[in-house]
Design a protein around this motif. Structure first.
Motif, PDB file in Angstrom:
ATOM      1  N   ASP A   1       0.632  -1.194  -0.154  1.00 33.86           N
ATOM      2  CA  ASP A   1       0.053  -0.038  -0.171  1.00 33.86           C
ATOM      3  C   ASP A   1       0.846   1.274  -0.023  1.00 33.86           C
ATOM      4  OD1 ASP A   1       1.033  -0.251   2.479  1.00 33.86           O
ATOM      5  OD2 ASP A   1      -0.817  -0.272   3.567  1.00 33.86           O
ATOM      6  N   ARG A   2       2.129   1.120   0.095  1.00 34.10           N
ATOM      7  CA  ARG A   2       3.076   2.095  -0.094  1.00 34.10           C
ATOM      8  C   ARG A   2       3.115   3.050   0.890  1.00 34.10           C
ATOM      9  NH1 ARG A   2       5.790   2.415  -4.434  1.00 34.10           N
ATOM     10  NH2 ARG A   2       6.057   4.711  -4.621  1.00 34.10           N
ATOM     11  N   ASP A   3       2.639   2.645   2.081  1.00 29.84           N
ATOM     12  CA  ASP A   3       2.651   3.638   3.409  1.00 29.84           C
ATOM     13  C   ASP A   3       3.970   3.122   4.409  1.00 29.84           C
ATOM     14  OD1 ASP A   3       1.674   1.228   4.339  1.00 29.84           O
ATOM     15  OD2 ASP A   3       0.263   1.869   5.668  1.00 29.84           O
ATOM     16  N   GLY A   4       4.759   2.379   3.691  1.00 29.86           N
ATOM     17  CA  GLY A   4       5.801   2.101   4.668  1.00 29.86           C
ATOM     18  C   GLY A   4       7.210   1.411   3.832  1.00 29.86           C
ATOM     19  N   LEU A   5       8.258   1.223   4.385  1.00 33.56           N
ATOM     20  CA  LEU A   5       9.179   0.734   3.768  1.00 33.56           C
ATOM     21  C   LEU A   5       9.877  -0.493   4.695  1.00 33.56           C
ATOM     22  CD1 LEU A   5      11.174   3.849   2.384  1.00 33.56           C
ATOM     23  CD2 LEU A   5      10.273   2.058   1.118  1.00 33.56           C
ATOM     24  N   GLU A   6      10.031  -1.834   4.029  1.00 32.40           N
ATOM     25  CA  GLU A   6      10.642  -2.678   4.692  1.00 32.40           C
ATOM     26  C   GLU A   6      12.017  -2.780   4.582  1.00 32.40           C
ATOM     27  OE1 GLU A   6      10.046  -7.638   5.004  1.00 32.40           O
ATOM     28  OE2 GLU A   6       9.051  -6.478   3.098  1.00 32.40           O
ATOM     29  N   ARG A   7      12.897  -3.023   5.538  1.00 28.18           N
ATOM     30  CA  ARG A   7      14.378  -3.355   5.436  1.00 28.18           C
ATOM     31  C   ARG A   7      14.493  -4.671   5.102  1.00 28.18           C
ATOM     32  NH1 ARG A   7      16.586  -2.139   9.878  1.00 28.18           N
ATOM     33  NH2 ARG A   7      16.341   0.096   9.800  1.00 28.18           N
ATOM     34  N   LEU A   8      14.676  -5.243   3.834  1.00 26.33           N
ATOM     35  CA  LEU A   8      15.029  -6.649   3.272  1.00 26.33           C
ATOM     36  C   LEU A   8      16.278  -7.045   3.536  1.00 26.33           C
ATOM     37  CD1 LEU A   8      13.057  -6.810  -0.116  1.00 26.33           C
ATOM     38  CD2 LEU A   8      12.172  -7.457   2.101  1.00 26.33           C
ATOM     39  N   HIS A   9      17.405  -5.898   3.637  1.00 23.78           N
ATOM     40  CA  HIS A   9      18.924  -6.462   3.453  1.00 23.78           C
ATOM     41  C   HIS A   9      19.510  -5.500   4.335  1.00 23.78           C
ATOM     42  CE1 HIS A   9      22.088  -8.510   2.184  1.00 23.78           C
ATOM     43  NE2 HIS A   9      22.773  -7.392   1.988  1.00 23.78           N
ATOM     44  N   SER A  10      20.661  -5.821   5.142  1.00 26.93           N
ATOM     45  CA  SER A  10      21.428  -5.028   5.902  1.00 26.93           C
ATOM     46  C   SER A  10      22.883  -5.361   5.875  1.00 26.93           C
ATOM     47  CB  SER A  10      20.826  -4.842   7.037  1.00 26.93           C
ATOM     48  OG  SER A  10      22.070  -3.838   7.968  1.00 26.93           O
ATOM     49  N   SER A  11      23.865  -4.897   5.503  1.00 28.28           N
ATOM     50  CA  SER A  11      25.196  -5.129   5.763  1.00 28.28           C
ATOM     51  C   SER A  11      25.910  -5.336   7.417  1.00 28.28           C
ATOM     52  CB  SER A  11      26.214  -4.410   4.990  1.00 28.28           C
ATOM     53  OG  SER A  11      26.149  -2.904   5.585  1.00 28.28           O
ATOM     54  N   ASP A  12      24.726  -4.631   8.137  1.00 30.89           N
ATOM     55  CA  ASP A  12      25.086  -4.508   9.542  1.00 30.89           C
ATOM     56  C   ASP A  12      23.651  -5.061  10.321  1.00 30.89           C
ATOM     57  OD1 ASP A  12      25.512  -4.074  12.195  1.00 30.89           O
ATOM     58  OD2 ASP A  12      26.525  -1.918  11.804  1.00 30.89           O
ATOM     59  N   PRO A  13      23.504  -6.218  10.521  1.00 33.24           N
ATOM     60  CA  PRO A  13      22.298  -6.761  11.130  1.00 33.24           C
ATOM     61  C   PRO A  13      21.933  -6.505  12.597  1.00 33.24           C
ATOM     62  CG  PRO A  13      23.766  -8.716  10.379  1.00 33.24           C
ATOM     63  CD  PRO A  13      24.379  -7.349   9.672  1.00 33.24           C
ATOM     64  N   VAL A  14      23.143  -6.081  13.184  1.00 33.25           N
ATOM     65  CA  VAL A  14      22.956  -5.698  14.466  1.00 33.25           C
ATOM     66  C   VAL A  14      22.615  -4.336  14.686  1.00 33.25           C
ATOM     67  CG1 VAL A  14      24.295  -5.290  16.950  1.00 33.25           C
ATOM     68  CG2 VAL A  14      24.983  -7.289  15.159  1.00 33.25           C
ATOM     69  N   SER A  15      22.857  -3.499  13.868  1.00 32.62           N
ATOM     70  CA  SER A  15      22.703  -1.739  14.038  1.00 32.62           C
ATOM     71  C   SER A  15      21.561  -1.886  13.266  1.00 32.62           C
ATOM     72  CB  SER A  15      23.654  -1.062  13.580  1.00 32.62           C
ATOM     73  OG  SER A  15      24.874  -1.168  14.270  1.00 32.62           O
ATOM     74  N   TYR A  16      21.318  -2.373  12.110  1.00 35.68           N
ATOM     75  CA  TYR A  16      20.238  -2.213  11.084  1.00 35.68           C
ATOM     76  C   TYR A  16      19.653  -3.670  10.720  1.00 35.68           C
ATOM     77  CZ  TYR A  16      20.710   2.737  11.158  1.00 35.68           C
ATOM     78  OH  TYR A  16      20.877   4.015  11.529  1.00 35.68           O
ATOM     79  N   PRO A  17      18.847  -4.267  11.472  1.00 39.84           N
ATOM     80  CA  PRO A  17      18.403  -5.609  11.012  1.00 39.84           C
ATOM     81  C   PRO A  17      17.486  -5.578  10.041  1.00 39.84           C
ATOM     82  CG  PRO A  17      17.261  -4.704  13.169  1.00 39.84           C
ATOM     83  CD  PRO A  17      18.280  -3.724  12.757  1.00 39.84           C
ATOM     84  N   ALA A  18      17.552  -6.472   9.191  1.00 36.11           N
ATOM     85  CA  ALA A  18      16.637  -6.699   8.009  1.00 36.11           C
ATOM     86  C   ALA A  18      15.400  -7.222   8.261  1.00 36.11           C
ATOM     87  CB  ALA A  18      17.354  -7.820   6.783  1.00 36.11           C
ATOM     88  N   ARG A  19      14.405  -6.432   8.978  1.00 42.03           N
ATOM     89  CA  ARG A  19      13.355  -6.761   9.343  1.00 42.03           C
ATOM     90  C   ARG A  19      12.537  -5.470   9.745  1.00 42.03           C
ATOM     91  NH1 ARG A  19      15.833 -10.107  13.842  1.00 42.03           N
ATOM     92  NH2 ARG A  19      15.938  -8.385  15.419  1.00 42.03           N
ATOM     93  N   GLY A  20      11.220  -5.704   9.784  1.00 42.05           N
ATOM     94  CA  GLY A  20      10.138  -4.770  10.519  1.00 42.05           C
ATOM     95  C   GLY A  20       9.979  -3.607   9.218  1.00 42.05           C
ATOM     96  N   VAL A  21       9.086  -2.895   9.489  1.00 39.34           N
ATOM     97  CA  VAL A  21       8.375  -1.787   8.501  1.00 39.34           C
ATOM     98  C   VAL A  21       8.281  -0.454   9.045  1.00 39.34           C
ATOM     99  CG1 VAL A  21       6.439  -1.272   6.996  1.00 39.34           C
ATOM    100  CG2 VAL A  21       7.139  -3.547   7.362  1.00 39.34           C
ATOM    101  N   LYS A  22       9.059   0.587   8.558  1.00 46.47           N
ATOM    102  CA  LYS A  22       9.239   1.813   8.941  1.00 46.47           C
ATOM    103  C   LYS A  22       8.047   2.524   8.218  1.00 46.47           C
ATOM    104  CE  LYS A  22      10.962   5.836  10.413  1.00 46.47           C
ATOM    105  NZ  LYS A  22      10.772   6.221  11.655  1.00 46.47           N
ATOM    106  N   SER A  23       7.132   3.163   8.805  1.00 50.42           N
ATOM    107  CA  SER A  23       5.983   4.093   8.114  1.00 50.42           C
ATOM    108  C   SER A  23       6.620   5.254   7.723  1.00 50.42           C
ATOM    109  CB  SER A  23       4.989   4.510   9.346  1.00 50.42           C
ATOM    110  OG  SER A  23       4.393   5.453   8.704  1.00 50.42           O
ATOM    111  N   VAL A  24       6.260   5.338   6.445  1.00 50.39           N
ATOM    112  CA  VAL A  24       6.674   6.793   5.999  1.00 50.39           C
ATOM    113  C   VAL A  24       5.810   7.938   6.145  1.00 50.39           C
ATOM    114  CG1 VAL A  24       7.653   5.555   3.921  1.00 50.39           C
ATOM    115  CG2 VAL A  24       5.212   6.482   3.730  1.00 50.39           C
ATOM    116  N   ALA A  25       4.712   7.887   6.989  1.00 51.32           N
ATOM    117  CA  ALA A  25       3.949   8.910   7.252  1.00 51.32           C
ATOM    118  C   ALA A  25       4.720   9.921   8.020  1.00 51.32           C
ATOM    119  CB  ALA A  25       2.692   8.437   7.877  1.00 51.32           C
TER     120      ALA A  25
END
Length: 192
Positions: A57-81
Protein backbone atom coordinates in the motif's frame (compact mmCIF):
# COMPACT_ATOMS: atom_id res chain seq x y z
CA UNK A 1 36.77 14.21 -1.98
CA UNK A 2 37.95 10.67 -1.50
CA UNK A 3 41.18 9.35 -2.96
CA UNK A 4 39.44 6.31 -4.41
CA UNK A 5 40.82 4.60 -7.47
CA UNK A 6 38.90 4.60 -10.74
CA UNK A 7 36.58 1.70 -11.40
CA UNK A 8 37.67 -0.90 -13.94
CA UNK A 9 34.83 -1.05 -16.50
CA UNK A 10 35.43 -4.73 -17.29
CA UNK A 11 35.23 -5.61 -13.59
CA UNK A 12 32.05 -3.58 -13.17
CA UNK A 13 30.45 -5.44 -16.09
CA UNK A 14 31.55 -8.80 -14.69
CA UNK A 15 29.95 -8.01 -11.32
CA UNK A 16 26.77 -6.78 -13.00
CA UNK A 17 26.75 -10.03 -15.03
CA UNK A 18 26.99 -12.06 -11.82
CA UNK A 19 23.93 -10.27 -10.43
CA UNK A 20 22.00 -10.63 -13.69
CA UNK A 21 22.74 -14.37 -13.82
CA UNK A 22 21.46 -14.77 -10.26
CA UNK A 23 18.26 -12.96 -11.15
CA UNK A 24 17.86 -15.07 -14.29
CA UNK A 25 18.44 -18.29 -12.38
CA UNK A 26 16.19 -17.84 -9.37
CA UNK A 27 14.94 -14.33 -8.53
CA UNK A 28 15.94 -15.12 -4.93
CA UNK A 29 15.79 -11.59 -3.55
CA UNK A 30 17.92 -12.41 -0.50
CA UNK A 31 20.71 -13.94 -2.58
CA UNK A 32 20.52 -11.11 -5.12
CA UNK A 33 20.80 -8.51 -2.33
CA UNK A 34 23.95 -10.27 -1.08
CA UNK A 35 25.48 -10.32 -4.56
CA UNK A 36 24.65 -6.63 -5.08
CA UNK A 37 26.15 -5.83 -1.66
CA UNK A 38 29.43 -7.55 -2.58
CA UNK A 39 29.54 -5.89 -6.01
CA UNK A 40 28.88 -2.37 -4.74
CA UNK A 41 31.27 -2.90 -1.84
CA UNK A 42 33.99 -3.49 -4.41
CA UNK A 43 32.91 -0.87 -6.96
CA UNK A 44 31.80 2.02 -4.74
CA UNK A 45 32.49 1.09 -1.13
CA UNK A 46 30.32 1.70 1.91
CA UNK A 47 30.24 1.25 5.67
CA UNK A 48 26.53 0.39 5.63
CA UNK A 49 24.41 -0.99 2.80
CA UNK A 50 20.68 -1.53 3.08
CA UNK A 51 17.85 -2.47 0.73
CA UNK A 52 14.32 -1.24 1.43
CA UNK A 53 11.14 -2.40 -0.28
CA UNK A 54 7.88 -0.45 -0.40
CA UNK A 55 4.92 -2.14 1.24
CA UNK A 56 2.03 -3.04 -1.09
CA UNK A 57 0.00 0.00 0.00
CA UNK A 58 3.15 2.21 -0.17
CA UNK A 59 2.70 3.53 3.36
CA UNK A 60 5.90 1.91 4.60
CA UNK A 61 9.35 0.67 3.72
CA UNK A 62 10.56 -2.76 4.81
CA UNK A 63 14.28 -3.32 5.28
CA UNK A 64 14.97 -6.55 3.39
CA UNK A 65 18.75 -6.54 3.60
CA UNK A 66 21.47 -4.96 5.72
CA UNK A 67 25.23 -5.24 5.77
CA UNK A 68 25.04 -4.52 9.53
CA UNK A 69 22.26 -6.74 10.89
CA UNK A 70 23.03 -5.75 14.49
CA UNK A 71 22.59 -1.99 14.07
CA UNK A 72 20.10 -2.15 11.19
CA UNK A 73 18.37 -5.56 11.17
CA UNK A 74 16.74 -6.77 7.98
CA UNK A 75 13.18 -6.85 9.26
CA UNK A 76 10.40 -4.55 10.31
CA UNK A 77 8.49 -1.89 8.44
CA UNK A 78 9.12 1.83 8.78
CA UNK A 79 6.07 4.05 8.25
CA UNK A 80 6.62 6.84 5.72
CA UNK A 81 3.85 8.99 7.26
CA UNK A 82 5.30 12.27 8.45
CA UNK A 83 8.81 11.49 7.16
CA UNK A 84 9.51 13.75 4.17
CA UNK A 85 12.75 11.95 3.31
CA UNK A 86 11.13 8.50 3.14
CA UNK A 87 8.23 9.96 1.14
CA UNK A 88 10.78 11.42 -1.28
CA UNK A 89 12.40 7.99 -1.71
CA UNK A 90 9.04 6.59 -2.85
CA UNK A 91 8.13 9.53 -5.10
CA UNK A 92 11.29 10.66 -6.91
CA UNK A 93 13.08 8.26 -9.27
CA UNK A 94 16.34 10.24 -9.03
CA UNK A 95 19.19 9.10 -6.78
CA UNK A 96 19.64 11.32 -3.74
CA UNK A 97 22.97 12.24 -2.21
CA UNK A 98 23.44 13.45 1.34
CA UNK A 99 27.15 14.31 1.05
CA UNK A 100 28.02 15.37 4.58
CA UNK A 101 27.09 15.47 8.25
CA UNK A 102 24.76 18.45 7.82
CA UNK A 103 22.77 16.75 5.04
CA UNK A 104 22.58 13.44 6.93
CA UNK A 105 21.35 15.24 10.05
CA UNK A 106 18.71 17.09 7.99
CA UNK A 107 17.48 14.03 6.07
CA UNK A 108 17.62 11.18 8.57
CA UNK A 109 15.88 11.11 11.96
CA UNK A 110 18.35 8.42 13.03
CA UNK A 111 21.39 10.53 12.14
CA UNK A 112 23.07 9.95 15.52
CA UNK A 113 22.91 6.17 14.97
CA UNK A 114 24.35 6.69 11.47
CA UNK A 115 27.18 8.83 12.86
CA UNK A 116 27.81 6.14 15.46
CA UNK A 117 28.65 3.74 12.63
CA UNK A 118 31.27 6.16 11.29
CA UNK A 119 29.02 7.27 8.44
CA UNK A 120 28.49 10.90 7.45
CA UNK A 121 27.19 10.61 3.86
CA UNK A 122 24.47 8.62 2.13
CA UNK A 123 23.61 7.70 -1.42
CA UNK A 124 19.99 6.57 -1.85
CA UNK A 125 19.28 4.92 -5.19
CA UNK A 126 15.63 4.23 -6.07
CA UNK A 127 14.80 0.66 -7.00
CA UNK A 128 12.62 1.10 -10.07
CA UNK A 129 11.07 -1.30 -12.55
CA UNK A 130 8.68 -0.61 -15.41
CA UNK A 131 8.14 2.97 -14.26
CA UNK A 132 7.37 2.08 -10.64
CA UNK A 133 9.51 2.95 -7.60
CA UNK A 134 9.57 -0.26 -5.59
CA UNK A 135 12.10 0.65 -2.91
CA UNK A 136 15.52 2.11 -2.25
CA UNK A 137 19.10 0.85 -2.19
CA UNK A 138 21.15 2.82 0.35
CA UNK A 139 24.90 3.19 0.70
CA UNK A 140 26.46 5.08 3.62
CA UNK A 141 30.09 6.02 4.20
CA UNK A 142 32.34 8.79 5.50
CA UNK A 143 31.59 12.38 4.51
CA UNK A 144 32.13 13.21 0.83
CA UNK A 145 32.83 9.57 -0.06
CA UNK A 146 30.43 9.30 -3.00
CA UNK A 147 31.32 10.65 -6.45
CA UNK A 148 29.07 11.75 -9.30
CA UNK A 149 29.73 8.55 -11.28
CA UNK A 150 28.69 6.30 -8.38
CA UNK A 151 25.01 6.62 -9.31
CA UNK A 152 25.80 5.27 -12.79
CA UNK A 153 27.45 2.24 -11.16
CA UNK A 154 24.59 1.68 -8.73
CA UNK A 155 21.53 2.16 -10.95
CA UNK A 156 21.86 -1.06 -13.02
CA UNK A 157 22.05 -3.08 -9.81
CA UNK A 158 18.95 -1.27 -8.51
CA UNK A 159 17.09 -2.20 -11.71
CA UNK A 160 17.97 -5.87 -11.18
CA UNK A 161 16.62 -5.64 -7.63
CA UNK A 162 13.48 -3.99 -9.06
CA UNK A 163 12.98 -6.90 -11.44
CA UNK A 164 13.33 -9.34 -8.54
CA UNK A 165 10.84 -7.32 -6.44
CA UNK A 166 8.43 -7.23 -9.38
CA UNK A 167 8.71 -10.99 -9.89
CA UNK A 168 8.00 -11.90 -6.27
CA UNK A 169 5.14 -10.85 -4.01
CA UNK A 170 6.01 -8.49 -1.17
CA UNK A 171 6.63 -10.20 2.16
CA UNK A 172 5.87 -6.87 3.88
CA UNK A 173 2.15 -7.42 3.69
CA UNK A 174 2.43 -10.04 6.43
CA UNK A 175 4.53 -7.90 8.77
CA UNK A 176 3.34 -5.39 11.32
CA UNK A 177 4.42 -1.76 11.21
CA UNK A 178 7.30 -0.46 13.29
CA UNK A 179 4.85 1.27 15.65
CA UNK A 180 3.76 -2.11 17.00
CA UNK A 181 7.19 -3.69 17.07
CA UNK A 182 9.84 -3.11 19.65
CA UNK A 183 13.41 -1.86 19.37
CA UNK A 184 14.71 -5.32 18.46
CA UNK A 185 12.77 -5.13 15.20
CA UNK A 186 13.41 -1.53 14.21
CA UNK A 187 15.73 1.01 15.86
CA UNK A 188 13.77 4.11 16.86
CA UNK A 189 13.53 6.47 13.91
CA UNK A 190 15.72 4.26 11.74
CA UNK A 191 15.32 5.21 8.12
CA UNK A 192 17.74 3.06 6.22
Amino acid sequence: MSGRASVDAARALALLGDAARELGASADTSMLCSIVERALGELVGFRLFTVLRATPDRDGLERLHSSDPVSYPARGVKSVAGDAWLQRLLADPSPALSPDTEAVRRNFPDSEAIFGLGCASALNVPICFQGHILGSMNLLHEAHWFRADDTALCEPFAVLLGAAFFASPSPASSLSSSSSSGPATQPAGASL
